[in-house]
Design an enzyme around this catalytic site. Structure first.
Site, mmCIF file in Angstrom:
data_model
loop_
_atom_site.group_PDB
_atom_site.id
_atom_site.type_symbol
_atom_site.label_atom_id
_atom_site.label_comp_id
_atom_site.label_asym_id
_atom_site.label_seq_id
_atom_site.Cartn_x
_atom_site.Cartn_y
_atom_site.Cartn_z
ATOM 1 N N HIS A 197 9.361 5.341 -1.098
ATOM 2 C CA HIS A 197 8.378 6.155 -1.789
ATOM 3 C C HIS A 197 7.984 7.374 -0.994
ATOM 4 O O HIS A 197 8.241 7.466 0.203
ATOM 5 C CB HIS A 197 7.166 5.352 -2.217
ATOM 6 C CG HIS A 197 6.412 4.794 -1.089
ATOM 7 N ND1 HIS A 197 5.472 5.514 -0.424
ATOM 8 C CD2 HIS A 197 6.508 3.606 -0.486
ATOM 9 C CE1 HIS A 197 5.000 4.762 0.538
ATOM 10 N NE2 HIS A 197 5.608 3.609 0.533
ATOM 11 N N ASP A 224 5.332 5.468 8.126
ATOM 12 C CA ASP A 224 4.772 4.884 6.897
ATOM 13 C C ASP A 224 4.486 6.008 5.899
ATOM 14 O O ASP A 224 3.418 6.562 5.925
ATOM 15 C CB ASP A 224 3.478 4.152 7.249
ATOM 16 C CG ASP A 224 2.796 3.579 6.028
ATOM 17 O OD1 ASP A 224 3.432 3.511 4.977
ATOM 18 O OD2 ASP A 224 1.617 3.227 6.141
ATOM 19 N N GLU A 228 2.569 4.773 -4.197
ATOM 20 C CA GLU A 228 2.724 3.378 -3.805
ATOM 21 C C GLU A 228 1.383 2.818 -3.338
ATOM 22 O O GLU A 228 0.988 1.718 -3.694
ATOM 23 C CB GLU A 228 3.752 3.246 -2.678
ATOM 24 C CG GLU A 228 4.165 1.799 -2.393
ATOM 25 C CD GLU A 228 3.548 1.187 -1.146
ATOM 26 O OE1 GLU A 228 2.583 1.764 -0.620
ATOM 27 O OE2 GLU A 228 4.015 0.136 -0.734
ATOM 28 N N GLU A 229 0.700 3.607 -2.521
ATOM 29 C CA GLU A 229 -0.532 3.145 -1.885
ATOM 30 C C GLU A 229 -1.622 2.812 -2.913
ATOM 31 O O GLU A 229 -2.412 1.902 -2.728
ATOM 32 C CB GLU A 229 -1.039 4.218 -0.907
ATOM 33 C CG GLU A 229 -2.288 3.865 -0.174
ATOM 34 C CD GLU A 229 -2.094 2.732 0.816
ATOM 35 O OE1 GLU A 229 -3.111 2.257 1.318
ATOM 36 O OE2 GLU A 229 -0.957 2.319 1.077
ATOM 37 N N ASP A 287 10.738 0.638 3.319
ATOM 38 C CA ASP A 287 9.517 1.227 3.869
ATOM 39 C C ASP A 287 9.461 0.904 5.342
ATOM 40 O O ASP A 287 9.952 -0.140 5.749
ATOM 41 C CB ASP A 287 8.303 0.555 3.232
ATOM 42 C CG ASP A 287 7.857 1.276 1.990
ATOM 43 O OD1 ASP A 287 8.130 2.479 1.899
ATOM 44 O OD2 ASP A 287 7.225 0.644 1.142
ATOM 45 N N HIS A 329 -1.141 3.626 9.197
ATOM 46 C CA HIS A 329 -2.261 4.189 8.428
ATOM 47 C C HIS A 329 -3.235 5.006 9.273
ATOM 48 O O HIS A 329 -4.402 5.098 8.940
ATOM 49 C CB HIS A 329 -3.025 3.078 7.659
ATOM 50 C CG HIS A 329 -2.282 2.600 6.444
ATOM 51 N ND1 HIS A 329 -2.827 1.777 5.503
ATOM 52 C CD2 HIS A 329 -1.022 2.872 6.001
ATOM 53 C CE1 HIS A 329 -1.929 1.539 4.537
ATOM 54 N NE2 HIS A 329 -0.838 2.189 4.839
HETATM 55 C C1 LIG Z 1 4.296 1.724 3.499
HETATM 56 O O1 LIG Z 1 5.050 0.554 3.451
HETATM 57 C C2 LIG Z 1 4.356 -0.603 3.831
HETATM 58 C C3 LIG Z 1 5.325 -1.742 3.919
HETATM 59 O O2 LIG Z 1 6.035 -1.872 2.736
HETATM 60 C C4 LIG Z 1 3.214 -0.847 2.860
HETATM 61 O O3 LIG Z 1 2.474 -1.994 3.240
HETATM 62 C C5 LIG Z 1 2.310 0.362 2.898
HETATM 63 O O4 LIG Z 1 1.275 0.231 1.967
HETATM 64 C C6 LIG Z 1 3.089 1.621 2.616
HETATM 65 N N1 LIG Z 1 2.223 2.764 2.834
HETATM 66 C C7 LIG Z 1 2.025 3.727 1.979
HETATM 67 C C8 LIG Z 1 1.197 4.840 2.397
HETATM 68 O O5 LIG Z 1 2.493 3.727 0.877
#
Ligand SMILES: *[C@@H]1O[C@H](CO)[C@@H](O)[C@H](O)[C@H]1NC(C)=O
Ligand SMILES: *[C@@H]1O[C@H](CO)[C@@H](O)[C@H](O)[C@H]1NC(C)=O
Ligand SMILES: *[C@@H]1O[C@H](CO)[C@@H](O)[C@H](O)[C@H]1NC(C)=O
Ligand SMILES: *[C@@H]1O[C@H](CO)[C@@H](O)[C@H](O)[C@H]1NC(C)=O
Length: 510
Positions: free
Chosen positions: A275, A287, A319-320, A348, A447
């Site tokens: 993503h 990330d 995604e978040e 990811d 994060h």
């Molecule tokens: C990045 O990937 C991780 C592991 O899949 C996931 O937990 C996390 O929420 C993702 N971070 C973002 C910013 O999308």
């Protein structure tokens, strides 16, 4: 192109744009997809795992990481959060790279609109309380008596005491908050207050569902756990608490970017995804810029080869905020489109500084939850690759549907993936297996603001990218490793997906 979900708006081939801009006389030269596909099969060698892996370069990964960091740092927020210029620049950059191969890929942009919370106010019996608008819920100005909903409000029965015109008070967790909100609406409530299940505010929280078949939504506000529990106690003690909630939201358009090889069997697709967005705190390079970049690099190098099965790459947005990009894609695709996806792999966190090589437990041997048929075979092939071809150790991680593959899993698509670890702590055994520091997070910058281009372990990253290339090449050649595509296999996939999603409810920290 009948193999594409009809809602996908096909981007103009950059090639035709280029032709139009240079000379109108050249327009008749635009090749058909069939011609292009035949040309690829004629001119390029069939992809092989070792050949695809060999052309991947660390220097390209690092160059792209520096570029993504630059896109984030060039904006006032210094991040690539959904709805910001940093994220839009990321999408444009992905399109510009993949668009350079318009004679190899058909490129689609799938637009969807997110309603993000802007401002909110709340009073309870005229006493103000801190609140944040919950994204994806409608804006509104509602007043009503609070009714407490027990059991975290994931089933209709939990809403039995809700009266028309009331505002429900419910805890976060166990299911997506969109489910709670739709159930509240169905029960006649005019608003929802959701309280956190951990310390901290619910700023930036959303309904985590774009579309739900369960009903319409009511305005929603997020409050802290302490204030939520205090309100719950008052309501349960019989006090009438009249809440007044007003929220405003703003619609933001965003895009999934999807590229599919022009060549190959479009009824049997290998789907590779990552993503494109980051969290608010920083540039999000491990990330999850690392997954974005690994996929871009594999997609770029794949253009030197031909394929038997179509390869589809997707870069999801949001995604978040609750796997929204992938969720939206699945919600818009027909079951017959989804059935053409033989395997969906998700990537990811490909470059964690204190990494472990983690494979999703698709066969359920380590954590007891197996995915639809095909998921176990995907896990086994990753593991065989790590052990036998790359000579590397690996561990398995729980296959719980909490990343972008979740919506695919729920739709009965075989899924899998690998990762290098996020906020989890490396064990002593893992330090012996992979090096690095035991007792320290896989990614201490997870994060946070320090997740920039200096936060990657390039040695781990190239290994993960090679593993992606291996799976791409293997399944672009043949699906022999997967269970055959039969009516019985499909019934089994659907049944296992259902069993898994039923079990998952009650476990996920939505
Ligand atoms: C990045 O990937 C991780 C592991 O899949 C996931 O937990 C996390 O929420 C993702 N971070 C973002 C910013 O999308
Ligand atoms: C909340 O109150 C502030 C301050 O009075 C105001 O500026 C803002 O527009 C209000 N927002 C909503 C959604 O009512
Ligand atoms: C794999 O892990 C073992 C310890 O469990 C370690 O001795 C070995 O060196 C590791 N192999 C590699 C290639 O890192
Ligand atoms: C990346 O983050 C590190 C750690 O916070 C910091 O020292 C470095 O200056 C950052 N890089 C840039 C280009 O800002």
């Amino acid at each position: 192109m009948q193999s594409w979900p009809s809602i996908l708006v096909k981007m103009k081939f950059l090639q035709s744009i280029g032709l139009a801009a240079t000379a109108a006389a050249l327009v008749s030269a635009v090749p058909t997809a069939q011609d292009a596909s035949a040309k690829i099969a004629r001119d390029l060698p069939l992809v092989e795992s070792n050949k695809l892996r060999r052309v991947l370069l660390r220097s390209e990964l690092l160059k792209k990481a520096a570029h993504l960091e630059g896109l984030a740092y060039a904006t006032p927020n210094r991040n690539r959060l959904i709805g910001t210029p940093g994220h839009q620049a990321t999408i444009d950059w992905i399109k510009s790279i993949i668009g350079g191969f318009s004679d190899y890929y058909t490129i689609y942009e799938q637009k969807f609109t997110l309603s993000l919370g802007v401002s909110a106010n709340l009073t309870n019996n005229a006493v103000p309380m801190e609140v944040f608008a919950v994204g994806l819920a409608p804006a509104g100005d509602v007043t009503g008596p609070l009714v407490y909903v027990p059991n975290l409000g994931c089933t209709t029965a939990d809403f039995a005491k809700v009266t028309p015109g009331s505002i429900v008070l419910v805890g976060r967790g166990n299911c997506k908050s969109g489910i709670k909100d739709a159930l509240a609406s169905t029960a006649g409530a005019v608003g929802m207050l959701v309280y956190n299940n951990v310390e901290g505010s619910l700023e930036g929280y959303g309904l985590q569902l774009i579309a739900t078949k369960e009903g319409s939504y009511v305005p929603a506000g997020g409050i802290s756990m302490a204030e939520g529990k205090a309100l719950q106690a008052r309501v349960e003690a019989g006090e009438t608490v009249v809440a007044h909630l007003s929220t405003t939201t703003e619609d933001t358009d965003t895009y999934n970017v999807i590229a599919e090889t022009i060549a190959g069997d479009h009824d049997n697709v290998i789907f590779m995804s990552g993503h494109s967005d980051s969290v608010a705190a920083g540039p999000g390079i491990n990330d999850n810029g690392s997954g974005t970049i690994s996929l871009l690099e594999v997609a770029t190098q794949l253009t030197k080869f031909s394929v038997k099965n179509a390869v589809r790459f997707a870069w999801w947005a949001a995604e978040e905020e609750g796997l929204l990009g992938a969720d939206y894609y699945v919600s818009q695709a027909s079951q017959s489109e989804l059935d053409k996806i033989r395997l969906m792999l998700d990537f990811d966190m490909m470059a964690s500084p204190n990494y472990a090589y983690q494979v999703y437990d698709g066969d359920g041997s380590a954590y007891g939850e197996s995915g639809p048929p095909g998921s176990a075979e995907a896990e086994h092939e990753f593991e065989r690759y790590f052990a036998q071809e790359a000579g590397l150790n690996f561990t398995t991680i729980e296959f719980d549907g909490r990343s972008d593959y979740g919506p695919f899993l729920a739709a009965g698509v075989a899924t899998g993936g690998i990762a290098c670890g996020a906020e989890g702590i490396k064990t002593v055994e893992e330090a012996a297996m992979f090096g690095g520091k035991a007792g320290v997070a896989y990614d201490v910058c997870y994060h946070s603001a320090c997740d920039n281009a200096s936060n990657v372990n390039v040695g781990a990253w190239i290994q993960m990218t090679k593993a992606i290339a291996h799976m791409t090449a293997t399944f672009a050649r043949s699906f022999d490793l997967l269970p055959p595509k039969t009516v019985q296999a499909k019934a089994k996939r659907m049944a296992m997906a259902k069993a898994m999603s039923d079990k998952a409810t009650g476990k996920l920290d939505w």
